[in-house]
Structures are given as C-alpha cells and as structure tokens.
Design a protein around this motif. Structure first.
Motif, short mmCIF file in Angstrom:
data_model
loop_
_atom_site.label_atom_id
_atom_site.label_comp_id
_atom_site.label_asym_id
_atom_site.label_seq_id
_atom_site.Cartn_x
_atom_site.Cartn_y
_atom_site.Cartn_z
N ILE A 58 -3.94 2.22 -7.14
CA ILE A 58 -3.15 1.96 -5.94
C ILE A 58 -2.57 0.55 -6.02
CG2 ILE A 58 -3.23 1.67 -3.43
CD1 ILE A 58 -5.31 3.91 -3.36
N ASP A 59 -3.38 -0.39 -6.50
CA ASP A 59 -2.90 -1.76 -6.69
C ASP A 59 -1.70 -1.77 -7.64
OD1 ASP A 59 -2.72 -4.53 -6.57
OD2 ASP A 59 -4.30 -4.85 -8.05
N GLY A 60 -1.72 -0.88 -8.64
CA GLY A 60 -0.61 -0.79 -9.58
C GLY A 60 0.65 -0.20 -8.97
N LEU A 61 0.49 0.60 -7.90
CA LEU A 61 1.64 1.23 -7.25
C LEU A 61 2.38 0.31 -6.29
CD1 LEU A 61 0.28 4.78 -6.28
CD2 LEU A 61 1.90 4.22 -8.09
N VAL A 62 1.62 -0.57 -5.63
CA VAL A 62 2.24 -1.42 -4.62
C VAL A 62 2.69 -2.73 -5.25
CG1 VAL A 62 0.95 -0.41 -2.71
CG2 VAL A 62 0.00 -2.36 -3.89
N PRO A 63 3.80 -3.26 -4.78
CA PRO A 63 4.26 -4.54 -5.34
C PRO A 63 3.36 -5.69 -4.92
CG PRO A 63 5.66 -3.87 -3.51
CD PRO A 63 4.69 -2.74 -3.76
N GLY A 64 3.32 -6.72 -5.71
CA GLY A 64 2.54 -7.90 -5.38
C GLY A 64 1.09 -7.78 -5.80
#
Length: 145
Positions: A58-64
C-alpha cells in the motif's frame, strides 16, 4: 423538528432509562471521539509509530512517504468522526468501511492479527450504531417508520 428539539428528545429518552437510547449515545460518543483522537495522533505519533502499520504494497501505491500517507489517513479519520457526530447513521457506515480497510491492511501485514480482531469488534459496533441511529432519527423527527 429542529435539530435542538431532536437533540433534546434524544437526551430525554436516555435519561428516562431507555437502554437502546443509552447504547446509541454511548456508541455515538465513542465513534465520534475515537476516530478524531486517532486521526490527530497520525500527525503526532504519540500512541505508536503509525507508518509501521502500513502494508508495504500500500505504501508503494500511494505517493510520498508512509508518514505522509498517515497524514492523509488522519484527515480521513477526523472527517469520519465528525460525520458520526453530525449524521450517525451514515457516519457509522463510513467508519465501518474504513475499519474493514484497516483489517485487510493488517491481515496482509501478517503481524497484527490481534489488532485486526479488535478492529473487527469495532466494525461490528459501528454497524450497530448505524442500526440504532436509523429508527431513533425517524422517531425523533416524527416520521413514519
């Protein structure tokens, strides 16, 4: 009925000993305060290191960064808590859906099954709040069921 009259009726029924009304007020209070408090803590990280609860994919999907994702999560949680305060029937459904997403995230992480189980209990409580809110609003406003 105006909002003040509806609120007055809700509290009068709770004081009269109506267990369903008391349960409604208890759940409404908890599902207003808790999301706001946890949402604010996403900015402070006082209770825990929130980015550690975010599944890597999920961290990889969202920017930042993961922390920036937690800022967005915090804003959503604060809004959800305010929605429960204003419209408990629908706000509780938003909180339940949000909790379902958290549960999926935690199960994917594979390290927080105890927290996922707790959140499932909270999800059920949010659904109960939504159900308790429906007839109370109709009765308080004098509408037919």
């Amino acid at each position: 009925m105006p909002t003040a009259a509806v609120t007055s009726t809700v509290f009068a029924r709770a004081r009269s000993g109506d267990p369903a009304q008391q349960a409604f007020l208890l759940l409404r209070t908890v599902f207003t305060v808790a999301p706001i408090a946890f949402g604010l803590d996403k900015f402070l990280n006082l209770l825990t290191d929130w980015p550690g609860y975010l599944a890597p994919w999920i961290d990889g999907l969202v920017p930042g960064t993961a922390q920036q994702a937690m800022y967005a999560v915090g804003v959503i949680e604060i809004i959800a808590g305010l929605l429960v305060a204003a419209r408990p029937r629908w706000g509780a459904l938003v909180v339940a859906a949000w909790l379902a997403g958290i549960i999926v995230n935690l199960l994917i992480l594979g390290d927080y099954f105890d927290v996922a189980l707790r959140d499932f209990g909270l999800l059920v409580g949010a659904l109960a709040l939504s159900r308790l809110a429906a007839p109370r609003r109709l009765a308080a406003e004098g509408e037919a069921r």
